[in-house]
Design a protein around this motif. Structure first.
Motif, PDB file in Angstrom:
ATOM      1  N   MET A 166       0.845  -1.192   0.000  1.00 26.27           N
ATOM      2  CA  MET A 166       0.000   0.000   0.000  1.00 26.27           C
ATOM      3  C   MET A 166       0.885   1.249   0.000  1.00 26.27           C
ATOM      4  N   LEU A 167       0.752   2.070  -1.012  1.00 25.17           N
ATOM      5  CA  LEU A 167       1.599   3.244  -1.166  1.00 25.17           C
ATOM      6  C   LEU A 167       0.944   4.462  -0.527  1.00 25.17           C
ATOM      7  N   PRO A 168       1.725   5.469  -0.133  1.00 28.22           N
ATOM      8  CA  PRO A 168       1.156   6.641   0.548  1.00 28.22           C
ATOM      9  C   PRO A 168       0.439   7.613  -0.380  1.00 28.22           C
ATOM     10  N   GLN A 169       0.543   7.434  -1.681  1.00 18.39           N
ATOM     11  CA  GLN A 169      -0.130   8.311  -2.634  1.00 18.39           C
ATOM     12  C   GLN A 169      -0.328   7.552  -3.939  1.00 18.39           C
ATOM     13  N   ARG A 170      -1.054   8.163  -4.858  1.00 17.93           N
ATOM     14  CA  ARG A 170      -1.273   7.493  -6.136  1.00 17.93           C
ATOM     15  C   ARG A 170      -0.103   7.736  -7.082  1.00 17.93           C
ATOM     16  N   ILE A 171       0.019   6.883  -8.065  1.00 15.72           N
ATOM     17  CA  ILE A 171       1.033   7.020  -9.100  1.00 15.72           C
ATOM     18  C   ILE A 171       0.308   7.129 -10.437  1.00 15.72           C
ATOM     19  N   PRO A 172       0.378   8.266 -11.115  1.00 15.19           N
ATOM     20  CA  PRO A 172      -0.317   8.402 -12.401  1.00 15.19           C
ATOM     21  C   PRO A 172       0.132   7.320 -13.388  1.00 15.19           C
ATOM     22  N   TYR A 173      -0.792   6.925 -14.249  1.00 19.88           N
ATOM     23  CA  TYR A 173      -0.445   5.947 -15.283  1.00 19.88           C
ATOM     24  C   TYR A 173       0.713   6.507 -16.109  1.00 19.88           C
ATOM     25  N   GLY A 174       1.787   5.743 -16.206  1.00 22.60           N
ATOM     26  CA  GLY A 174       2.995   6.254 -16.853  1.00 22.60           C
ATOM     27  C   GLY A 174       3.555   5.311 -17.892  1.00 22.60           C
ATOM     28  N   PHE A 175       4.870   5.332 -18.030  1.00 21.20           N
ATOM     29  CA  PHE A 175       5.509   4.638 -19.138  1.00 21.20           C
ATOM     30  C   PHE A 175       6.295   3.416 -18.683  1.00 21.20           C
ATOM     31  N   HIS A 176       7.614   3.516 -18.668  1.00 22.68           N
ATOM     32  CA  HIS A 176       8.439   2.326 -18.495  1.00 22.68           C
ATOM     33  C   HIS A 176       9.176   2.339 -17.156  1.00 22.68           C
ATOM     34  N   GLY A 177       9.453   1.149 -16.658  1.00 19.64           N
ATOM     35  CA  GLY A 177      10.160   1.014 -15.392  1.00 19.64           C
ATOM     36  C   GLY A 177      11.194  -0.091 -15.455  1.00 19.64           C
ATOM     37  N   ASN A 178      11.801  -0.355 -14.301  1.00 18.54           N
ATOM     38  CA  ASN A 178      12.821  -1.387 -14.250  1.00 18.54           C
ATOM     39  C   ASN A 178      12.974  -1.895 -12.825  1.00 18.54           C
ATOM     40  N   TRP A 179      13.558  -3.082 -12.727  1.00 19.56           N
ATOM     41  CA  TRP A 179      13.902  -3.657 -11.435  1.00 19.56           C
ATOM     42  C   TRP A 179      15.405  -3.530 -11.250  1.00 19.56           C
ATOM     43  N   PHE A 180      15.828  -3.020 -10.094  1.00 14.40           N
ATOM     44  CA  PHE A 180      17.241  -2.872  -9.778  1.00 14.40           C
ATOM     45  C   PHE A 180      17.558  -3.775  -8.588  1.00 14.40           C
ATOM     46  N   SER A 181      18.483  -4.677  -8.786  1.00 17.18           N
ATOM     47  CA  SER A 181      18.819  -5.633  -7.739  1.00 17.18           C
ATOM     48  C   SER A 181      19.659  -4.969  -6.643  1.00 17.18           C
ATOM     49  N   GLU A 182      19.746  -5.639  -5.510  1.00 16.79           N
ATOM     50  CA  GLU A 182      20.575  -5.132  -4.419  1.00 16.79           C
ATOM     51  C   GLU A 182      22.019  -4.973  -4.883  1.00 16.79           C
ATOM     52  N   GLU A 183      22.496  -5.925  -5.683  1.00 16.92           N
ATOM     53  CA  GLU A 183      23.876  -5.858  -6.183  1.00 16.92           C
ATOM     54  C   GLU A 183      24.090  -4.606  -7.026  1.00 16.92           C
ATOM     55  N   GLU A 184      23.118  -4.268  -7.866  1.00 14.10           N
ATOM     56  CA  GLU A 184      23.255  -3.081  -8.701  1.00 14.10           C
ATOM     57  C   GLU A 184      23.222  -1.805  -7.864  1.00 14.10           C
ATOM     58  N   ILE A 185      22.341  -1.756  -6.886  1.00 14.59           N
ATOM     59  CA  ILE A 185      22.258  -0.562  -6.037  1.00 14.59           C
ATOM     60  C   ILE A 185      23.558  -0.355  -5.280  1.00 14.59           C
ATOM     61  N   LEU A 186      24.114  -1.426  -4.726  1.00 15.85           N
ATOM     62  CA  LEU A 186      25.371  -1.316  -3.972  1.00 15.85           C
ATOM     63  C   LEU A 186      26.566  -1.066  -4.886  1.00 15.85           C
ATOM     64  N   GLY A 187      26.426  -1.406  -6.177  1.00 13.07           N
ATOM     65  CA  GLY A 187      27.542  -1.275  -7.115  1.00 13.07           C
ATOM     66  C   GLY A 187      27.555   0.016  -7.900  1.00 13.07           C
ATOM     67  N   GLN A 188      26.779   1.009  -7.468  1.00 15.27           N
ATOM     68  CA  GLN A 188      26.744   2.275  -8.202  1.00 15.27           C
ATOM     69  C   GLN A 188      28.074   3.027  -8.094  1.00 15.27           C
ATOM     70  N   ARG A 189      28.383   3.752  -9.151  1.00 15.25           N
ATOM     71  CA  ARG A 189      29.582   4.589  -9.159  1.00 15.25           C
ATOM     72  C   ARG A 189      29.443   5.727  -8.148  1.00 15.25           C
ATOM     73  N   GLU A 190      30.589   6.250  -7.767  1.00 16.28           N
ATOM     74  CA  GLU A 190      30.625   7.322  -6.772  1.00 16.28           C
ATOM     75  C   GLU A 190      29.946   8.582  -7.301  1.00 16.28           C
ATOM     76  N   VAL A 191      29.280   9.287  -6.404  1.00 17.03           N
ATOM     77  CA  VAL A 191      28.640  10.563  -6.717  1.00 17.03           C
ATOM     78  C   VAL A 191      29.278  11.654  -5.878  1.00 17.03           C
ATOM     79  N   GLN A 192      29.670  12.738  -6.528  1.00 18.10           N
ATOM     80  CA  GLN A 192      30.276  13.862  -5.816  1.00 18.10           C
ATOM     81  C   GLN A 192      29.241  14.932  -5.482  1.00 18.10           C
ATOM     82  N   ASN A 193      28.340  15.216  -6.440  1.00 14.04           N
ATOM     83  CA  ASN A 193      27.291  16.223  -6.232  1.00 14.04           C
ATOM     84  C   ASN A 193      25.990  15.725  -6.841  1.00 14.04           C
ATOM     85  N   ILE A 194      24.886  16.124  -6.250  1.00  9.17           N
ATOM     86  CA  ILE A 194      23.586  15.870  -6.850  1.00  9.17           C
ATOM     87  C   ILE A 194      22.945  17.208  -7.206  1.00  9.17           C
TER      88      ILE A 194
END
Length: 655
Positions: free
Chosen positions: A591-619
């Motif tokens: 159950m999500l806290p708000q609605r999500i408008p009908y949209g386009f494309h998505g993806n699944w990101f595994s734990e390995e991919e999330i932990l393997g992201q390149r370094e970020v200096q600024n956002i």
């Protein structure tokens, strides 16, 4: 000053809400940080540590509800559910959504005088009723706002026009959001913060240590910015991890092609191609997707033109020619100059599902050669979807008197092509639909991409088509699994009519009535009033078959809409986890806290991919509301005050 007929036109639109600015298509403006969610059922262990993210257009400047609008418009907004792991090993789902901080988004939210989006609506561009003057005025408004954003008093200079609202993928330690009107932009998982534009070598916001040597997208020259325009559907090779993509422009050679290697864990320099022209295309086209196998790439030159220069010929910017022909260019991955063209019936294709090779061993050369390239695509017989998504009446097709192909009925089907490479004659040996039900937004198990995957998942509608009627939006009420291997085998034993034939002619209702456990088509039909979005497949660990896993999709219950079809502020969406093997059971509902408008494309990101992201200096961040430093002299201060006043008046005037 507005003309009377313009006001009447807007009043008419307000009385009849635009279908893609209404209900659960209406944008939301609340961004949530990572927020714990409740759920029912059981969360599969394979989801632990991973994140499901979906992209979609969400116009931040939405005050003018009478404006022209299109489903493809809108600033990119990412909506994700991350499955956090608690100290005791249990799983805690958390929801997060963020606008992608593109140049146009930051400029829009820091320019309060704007009532309409900075970019002209796609509906203005594609509408056959739009006059040359209307289109020119809208384009010049955008050009003016872009130039204006680079003058003093602006919080954000617009250097790239992409709204990054279409897709999101993972490559080489980066999550990249995409849209055809610019380069990919990197975001950080799991919080979905915007890092910066990716040029093929490095993303803004990364330390210099992450930069890859080589030429970036675009290059040099007056029109170099067009070469940054990147397909929303790049492909990542599941074995080599190469990123394969194309860039569509309005000038010859019209299509440029790039291959970006995976270098994050490489010890030596990797080969790469950047902005290499693909020969043989004669005009600008609306090319959204393409096909990529392990050895070959397929470019689609379809009779769907998208060329602003058509205005000079008094022709629509976008037009579909049903008397034309579809051309498929097949070439070795690293050699676009060796392209071979295959011609057949006119059609539109916005999404391919999979592309793979047929190989054979040559005993004389003792080499394995590619004998044919196979491709699955969602094939439409007209461009009506583009117009209906803007609430526009599709133009009357041109006369087919000179067409060498017979006309086809309106349809959008999962279609199979086989391009033979065995001899010098370019032959399409197989071309037919696998199923007659409407089929779009395809996906498959990631590690089977570019190989002969058995199963393709997709979306369907039980009582309509994806070329929806005017004034009515397409809403997905059925998720589909198709056994490709079984249907192609059936076609070999009982060949359907080439081009117009279909292997399985049942309707959605007939398939749902089937009790055959081995039915090659299985459908998960949502309860009445519930609608889904594109699904993504997550495999089960140590699964016993290719389809052993789960399909994830955002779902919305439209009983939450009020009597006028509007979504109240308290309306909420859910994330459903569906058994992808039997396509019957919902194993978990988050159950999500708000609605999500009908949209386009998505993806699944595994734990390995999330932990393997390149370094970020600024956002990227929105500008601070703190007052800026004052000019050094009273004269400078007075000049700036006058300029700011003039600037505000100009922006208010053009809105």
């Amino acid at each position: 000053m507005k003309f009377v007929y313009e006001k009447l036109k807007k009043l008419e639109k307000l009385e009849k809400p635009h279908p893609y600015l209404h209900g659960n298509f209406a944008p939301i403006h609340q961004a949530q940080p990572l927020t714990p969610c409740s759920y029912t059922g059981t969360i599969p262990r394979e989801l632990a540590g991973g994140e499901y993210v979906r992209n979609g257009g969400n116009p931040v400047t939405n005050e003018d509800l009478g404006r022209d609008a299109h489903w493809f418009d809108g600033d990119g907004m990412l909506s994700g559910v991350v499955f956090q792991i608690n100290m005791d090993g249990s799983i805690r789902p958390e929801f997060v959504n963020q606008y992608i901080l593109t140049d146009t988004y930051i400029s829009a939210v820091t320019t309060s005088a704007l009532r309409s989006p900075i970019l002209p609506s796609i509906s203005i561009i594609v509408n056959p009723a739009s006059t040359l003057l209307q289109i020119i005025l809208k384009i010049f408004r955008t050009i003016f706002l872009v130039i204006f954003s680079n003058l003093p008093g602006s919080e954000q200079a617009i250097r790239k026009l992409s709204v990054a609202n279409t897709n999101i993928l993972y490559h080489d330690g980066r999550a990249l959001a995409t849209c055809e009107s610019g380069p990919p932009i990197r975001v950080s998982l799991p919080g979905l913060e915007t890092v910066g534009w990716f040029d093929g070598c490095k993303a803004e916001g990364e330390p210099t240590t992450e930069e890859i040597s080589g030429t970036g997208f675009g290059g040099e020259g007056l029109m170099s910015f067009m070469k940054e325009w990147t397909t929303a559907h790049p492909r990542v090779d599941p074995i080599t991890k190469e990123l394969i993509l194309f860039h569509s422009t309005f000038f010859a050679p019209f299509i440029n092609y790039s291959i970006i290697p995976s270098t994050q864990n490489a010890s030596t320099a990797q080969p790469r191609l950047v902005n290499v022209g693909v020969p043989g295309i004669q005009s600008a086209k609306m090319m959204h997707d393409f096909g990529v196998s392990f050895t070959h790439t397929v470019i689609m030159d379809l009779p769907l033109s998208l060329d602003p220069r058509n205005l000079a010929k008094n022709q629509p910017v976008l037009s579909f020619n049903p008397s034309g022909r579809s051309r498929f260019g097949v070439f070795p991955r690293w050699n676009p100059q060796a392209i071979r063209w295959f011609e057949t019936n006119p059609c539109c294709i916005f999404h391919t599902a999979n592309t793979w090779d047929d190989t054979e061993y040559d005993p004389y050369t003792q080499q394995v050669n590619t004998a044919a390239v196979n491709m699955l695509a969602c094939r439409l017989t007209s461009a009506s979807l583009i117009f209906s998504a803007g609430d526009i009446a599709a133009p009357v097709p041109l006369s087919t008197a000179k067409s060498i192909y017979p006309p086809e009925e309106e349809q959008c089907r999962l279609y199979y092509y086989r391009f033979s490479l065995k001899d010098d004659i370019n032959r399409i040996t197989d071309q037919f639909a696998l199923t007659s039900i409407p089929f779009e937004f395809p996906c498959l198990r990631g590690d089977t991409s570019m190989s002969a995957a058995r199963y393709i998942y997709g979306c369907s509608v039980s009582n309509s088509s994806f070329g929806a009627a005017l004034g009515r939006a397409v809403k997905i009420d059925s998720l589909v699994k198709v056994d490709i291997k079984a249907l192609i085998a059936r076609a070999k034993s009982d060949p359907p009519t080439p081009i117009t034939g279909c292997v399985d002619n049942r309707t959605v209702a007939e398939i749902l009535r089937s009790n055959d456990q081995n039915d090659p088509i299985k459908i998960f039909k949502l309860p009445p009033g519930f609608y889904a979005q594109e699904s993504r497949f997550v495999p089960r660990n140590d699964g016993k078959s290719e389809d052993d896993g789960w399909a994830l999709s955002y779902v919305f219950d439209e009983s939450q809409l009020d009597a006028n079809g509007n979504a109240p502020s308290w309306a909420k969406s859910e994330l459903w986890v569906i058994d992808a093997k039997d396509m019957k059971k919902v194993v978990c509902r988050v159950m999500l806290p708000q609605r999500i408008p009908y949209g386009f494309h998505g993806n699944w990101f595994s734990e390995e991919e999330i932990l393997g992201q390149r370094e970020v200096q600024n956002i990227r961040c929105l500008p601070s509301p703190e007052p800026k430093s004052r000019p050094n002299t009273r004269k400078e201060s007075l000049s700036m005050d006058v300029w700011i006043g003039v600037r505000r008046w100009i922006l208010t005037t053009i809105g």
